[in-house]
Design an enzyme around this catalytic site. Sequence first.
Site, PDB file in Angstrom:
ATOM      1  N   ASP A 374       0.852  -1.189   0.000  1.00 48.54           N
ATOM      2  CA  ASP A 374       0.000   0.000   0.000  1.00 48.54           C
ATOM      3  C   ASP A 374       0.888   1.241   0.000  1.00 48.54           C
ATOM      4  OD1 ASP A 374      -2.074   1.783   0.208  1.00 48.54           O
ATOM      5  OD2 ASP A 374      -2.485   1.401   2.321  1.00 48.54           O
ATOM      6  N   LEU A 375       1.809   1.283  -0.957  1.00 52.99           N
ATOM      7  CA  LEU A 375       2.770   2.388  -1.043  1.00 52.99           C
ATOM      8  C   LEU A 375       2.158   3.519  -1.853  1.00 52.99           C
ATOM      9  CD1 LEU A 375       6.048   0.350  -1.624  1.00 52.99           C
ATOM     10  CD2 LEU A 375       5.179   1.294   0.513  1.00 52.99           C
ATOM     11  N   GLU A 376       1.738   4.557  -1.177  1.00 51.58           N
ATOM     12  CA  GLU A 376       1.024   5.661  -1.816  1.00 51.58           C
ATOM     13  C   GLU A 376       1.933   6.829  -2.167  1.00 51.58           C
ATOM     14  OE1 GLU A 376      -2.512   6.641   0.383  1.00 51.58           O
ATOM     15  OE2 GLU A 376      -2.949   4.540   0.797  1.00 51.58           O
ATOM     16  N   ASN A 377       3.255   6.637  -1.947  1.00 52.03           N
ATOM     17  CA  ASN A 377       4.196   7.715  -2.233  1.00 52.03           C
ATOM     18  C   ASN A 377       5.277   7.277  -3.213  1.00 52.03           C
ATOM     19  OD1 ASN A 377       3.209   9.848  -0.340  1.00 52.03           O
ATOM     20  ND2 ASN A 377       3.572   8.214   1.145  1.00 52.03           N
ATOM     21  N   GLN A 434      -8.080   1.342  -4.574  1.00 50.39           N
ATOM     22  CA  GLN A 434      -8.833   2.266  -3.726  1.00 50.39           C
ATOM     23  C   GLN A 434      -9.689   3.182  -4.619  1.00 50.39           C
ATOM     24  OE1 GLN A 434      -6.319   4.265  -0.742  1.00 50.39           O
ATOM     25  NE2 GLN A 434      -4.723   2.755  -1.172  1.00 50.39           N
TER      26      GLN A 434
END
Length: 550
Positions: A374-377, A434
């Site tokens: 869940d790496l959002e960066n 998401q």
Amino acid sequence: MASTGAMASTGVTAPASAADEPNLARNPGFESGLADWTCSGDSGTAVGSPVHGGSAALRATPTGQDRARCAQTVPVRPDSDYTLSAWVRGSYVYLGASGTGTTDVATWTPSATDWQRLTTGFRTGPATTSVTIHTQGWYGQPAYLADDVLLTGPGGGPGPGPQVPAAPGGLTVGAVTDTSVALSWRAVSGATGYHVYRDGTKVTAVGGTSATVTGLSPATSYRFQVTAVNAAGESAPSSAVTATTSGTDPGPGPGPVPRHAVTGYWQNFDNGATVQKLSDVSSQYDIIAVAFADATATPGAVTFALDSAGLGGYTVDRFKADIRAKRAAGTSVIISVGGERGTVRVDSAAAAANFADSVHALMREYGFDGVDIDLENGLNSTYMTQALRALSAKAGPGLVITMAPQTIDMQSTSNEYFRTALNIRDILTVVNTQYYNSGSMNGCDGKVYSQGSVDFLTALACIQLEGGLAPSQVGLGLPASPRAAGSGYVSPAVVTRALDCLARGTGCGSFKPPRTYPGLRGAMTWSTNWDASNGNAWSNTVGPHVHGLP
């Protein structure tokens, strides 16, 4: 593999008189096992048959990452000529010398079905007092044999200097706890330190003759070996000992993830949602992702610390027991890496290895069944692929891998998240995109759809379903309540309509998928805690519907 480059022989040979000089190679026929030789990756062994001369020969086995290089360092004289030869059998067998001070040399044979002699020569440089002679195979090729190594030329100075130490003896298990094993062994003459290996992986280096290996899982069996090291190299490993940590057996895994599954994130923090223990999570969830693992100072490595104080005194022992109970009930529990504020970066081969090692260590310590990305960066598809494949090799076929990209990350197969998912299709469980906090986006038909509708969910999921992922690898990620996300919340009824549209072709809005996808994996929500705050309305509605899909 056909290109040898610098591996070709120089063709330099020594004067004929050199043949009358003594053999400078020590243990040249491997009659004393691997004494005086060091083989990379524990790849070599002495065998009694077949041999070229005497009663033993070297047998070394390359792997996909190791060429089975067996070497020794020999004292020589400067500005002198030497001849090196050996008898070999096998495919792509090499003989060479390095550290000559002039041109390092090697010769090779692509195929020796019977014993074949390889010969090369070299001249030492004006300051050269030792050279390293070696045999080796090639990546992924079968085992090769070598025997009767011969190095002739002027003998070296007063001595060969430091020699590779012998393998340690007397390895013994001492005190054992839930998470540690104490080891001790006899000192080795000439050793300056020791390396400790657990199940074939180096875990620590010490200067003395004892070590305690920590970070182990309760009620788990481990295999330990020790090597001795000095400036000349590392010894062969000691005989192995096995120790089983104390504590409660974590029990069998939950088995395969169901054909249709519900994923929920469990919060290891208090942000206003209902604070839960894992045992409080609804049984409608088939995968529970523990949020989140944290970055460490080591690139790519992650760690996890239970927020006991923030969770009302939830202890680590109770947490682990709850994981075991969930798994026994058929629920997979995985560790999620990243989140909105996550700073984990896997952007090099070293970071990829650190990621795999650290996640596997958490799996063993807590009993997790896998990992959620869940790496959002930012995400590097090349190195994340390496990391997940390395983790898969460590954890085995039962590994659960989920991903939770943002909507923008799955708009095109050229995006790094999408590329990662496609790269690991053979080991990937599900991508739960998401579908919130994103505004308007393009669907697979090229039209723009606004979030919060059946069309938004189905038209965007279609991109993945038609872009290379299997239906079983696609899930719809939604907030569990209006407070769980900044925007994009839809009622559970909208989620079930979107599921029916994709899996059955019913309940669609204006967008009609090009086909139905009855194998669609299911749905995900952020989070089980926000779901509980809303009376579990999301899981009580979406859960039975997912489990009832065709």
